[in-house]
Design an enzyme around this catalytic site. Structure first.
Site, PDB file in Angstrom:
ATOM      1  N   GLU A  62       0.775  -1.400  -0.083  1.00  0.00           N
ATOM      2  CA  GLU A  62       0.234   0.123  -0.267  1.00  0.00           C
ATOM      3  C   GLU A  62       0.426   1.558   0.425  1.00  0.00           C
ATOM      4  O   GLU A  62       1.395   1.225   1.012  1.00  0.00           O
ATOM      5  CB  GLU A  62      -0.958   0.058   1.606  1.00  0.00           C
ATOM      6  CG  GLU A  62      -2.332   0.670   0.978  1.00  0.00           C
ATOM      7  CD  GLU A  62      -1.792   2.779   1.485  1.00  0.00           C
ATOM      8  OE1 GLU A  62      -1.004   3.299   0.896  1.00  0.00           O
ATOM      9  OE2 GLU A  62      -1.927   2.382   2.602  1.00  0.00           O
TER      10      GLU A  62
ATOM     11  N   CYS B 261      -2.293   9.152   3.822  1.00  0.00           N
ATOM     12  CA  CYS B 261      -2.346   8.438   1.797  1.00  0.00           C
ATOM     13  C   CYS B 261      -3.272   8.409   1.500  1.00  0.00           C
ATOM     14  O   CYS B 261      -2.724   9.150  -0.029  1.00  0.00           O
ATOM     15  CB  CYS B 261      -1.705   6.826   2.091  1.00  0.00           C
ATOM     16  SG  CYS B 261      -3.238   5.703   3.020  1.00  0.00           S
TER      17      CYS B 261
END
Length: 496
Positions: free
Chosen positions: A268, A302
């Site tokens: 990720e 993020c």
């Protein structure tokens, strides 16, 4: 300055070096080395943490491998494993004040945010995957190629083995649980490596898992830097799976390191998530939502909505509204109640974000709000920053900044906005703001991102798969899809 007074329990905990968990015991680094842990709200050293050596990594992998091969965890029934994970969730909630204080001190999160959002979400994640322990199933198949004979064919989901779990500093507790919970639910033994900046809540999590009944060797904790400890874990032939959250640059290094034994890898990685505001949107809601989407956790998220695309007919109204919010935000130490935004994680990261901001100014972007480092508070603070009239090719538009910096651009044709939003190397997340439900879903279908929000931004849930397209990574966190990444699929064909 803050009137914050550290609780007695946390003070006593931080007075001792933060230790690692290898096999059945807590330990210091083999050579005794430690690193400093800083409070980003003050710039002060608040603790010291062990720094794992290559020998420590070997011992941790050996402990995880031995526990897995002996069936210490998989030998328990699925229901027993589920009860242990559920007990860990209950314990985490019972220690919520202490864990939230630790998150506040080394990750710069507000106590209220950690106590009322992140700790409960981590507990919910443990319970969600506790429920999956009894529901990992295969399927039966029909053989279609051999006439006149009978076969019994089925598939099995089996734990992948030893999983190395490498988590970043921006969500130490939650992102650790995002990996630990599905790995344990699948039956793996694991080694958690938190970021060197933020080890405190991971150490506490390890204690909670042991108290809940996770057997020795099934959960191990290594502390230290990613370039050393993380690299060794990614390279190690005794590790079967690596799950990494962090930058795209480091993700590429993880892939290279994992090639030796072709271990499974999930990543990720970075994001530069677009926020698309159509002319028919509830503008008050969109303005507040876009501001929260970029300034939450000082933009160190993020999925931060860092690229804002607004229809030209309402562009100035939306940009000015977000700029007004930015200018009115109270920025200060996480230890001071009522702050709207806290610190960046480190002095080095603050310098990196400021460099990007200055590049935007130099490139001719219009500065609507912010743009300056906040001096004089001891910690690492940046003004919430809004740029308007930016364009593709500017560093601030193309690259992830990972700070409280929004870049805004107008658009004219709603039919073209998906292509414009997709014109970036990342594809992690996006949000769409409109009252037109047909337009919303058509636009969502055309955006190349792993998670889309409509008339909201950044809403997480343990059941909702989370991950990216393109250079935002491989695989998914959360949901059943996350659990599957910690399993191997075996097919069995039996002639009757």
């Amino acid at each position: 300055m803050s009137d914050y007074r550290m609780s007695a329990g946390v003070r006593a905990r931080l007075a001792l070096p933060q230790r690692m968990l290898i096999g059945d015991g807590w330990c210091s680094a083999k050579d005794g080395s430690v690193s400093d842990v800083y409070n980003p709200s003050s710039g002060e050293i608040i603790a010291h943490a062990a720094t794992a050596t290559a020998g420590d990594c070997e011992r941790a992998v050996a402990a995880a491998r031995a526990s897995f091969d002996a069936g210490i965890w998989t030998g328990l029934t699925p229901a027993q494993r589920g009860r242990i994970l559920w007990r860990a969730a209950d314990l985490l909630e019972s220690y919520a004040d202490e864990v939230a204080e630790l998150e506040m001190l080394d990750a710069g999160k507000s106590f209220a945010g950690a106590r009322n959002a992140e700790v409960p979400f981590a507990a919910d994640c443990l319970r969600y995957f506790a429920g999956w322990c009894t529901k990992i199933e295969g399927s039966t198949k029909q053989l279609s190629t051999v006439p006149g004979e009978d076969f019994h064919i089925y598939t099995r989901r089996e734990p992948i083995g030893v999983a190395a779990l490498i988590v970043p500093w921006n969500g130490p507790l939650v992102q650790a649980v995002w990996k630990v919970a599905p790995a344990l639910a699948a039956g793996c033994s694991c080694i958690l490596k938190p970021a060197s900046e933020t080890p405190l809540s991971s150490v506490r999590l390890g204690e909670i898992l042991l108290e809940a009944g996770v057997p020795p060797g099934v959960f191990n904790l290594l502390l230290g830097g990613g370039s050393s400890v993380g690299q060794l874990l990614a390279e190690h032939p005794g590790v079967d799976k690596v799950s990494f959250t962090g930058s795209t640059e480091v993700g590429r290094r993880i892939i290279d390191a994992a090639k030796g034994n072709l271990k499974k890898v999930s990543l990720e990685l970075g994001g530069k998530s677009p926020v698309i505001v159509f002319e028919d949107a509830d503008l008050e809601q969109a303005i507040v939502g876009a501001a929260h989407g970029i300034f939450a956790n000082a933009g160190q998220v993020c999925v931060a909505g860092s690229r804002l695309y607004v229809h030209e007919s309402v562009y100035e109204l939306v940009v000015e509204g977000i700029g007004r919010i930015a200018r009115d935000m109270r920025v200060g130490p996480a230890t001071v109640p009522g702050m709207d935004m806290g610190p960046l994680i480190s002095k080095r990261h603050l310098a990196s974000v400021n460099q990007m901001v200055q590049s935007g100014i130099a490139a001719g972007a219009r500065l609507v709000a912010g743009g300056q480092v906040i001096d004089g508070q001891g910690g690492y603070f940046m003004q919430p920053t809004v740029f308007a009239d930016t364009r593709r090719g500017m560093e601030i538009v193309d690259e992830e900044i990972f700070g409280p910096v929004l870049v805004a651009m107008p658009f004219r044709d709603g039919d073209d906005i998906a292509a414009i939003a997709n014109d970036n190397q990342y594809g992690l997340a996006a949000s769409i703001w409109t009252r037109d439900i047909s337009r919303a879903h058509k636009t969502a279908a055309n955006i190349k991102a792993g998670i889309l929000w409509i008339n909201c931004h950044g809403i997480p849930d343990a059941a909702v798969p989370f991950g990216g397209y393109k250079q935002s990574g491989w695989g998914r966190e959360n949901g059943y899809e996350s659990l599957l990444q910690y399993t191997e699929l075996k097919s069995v064909v039996a002639r009757l």
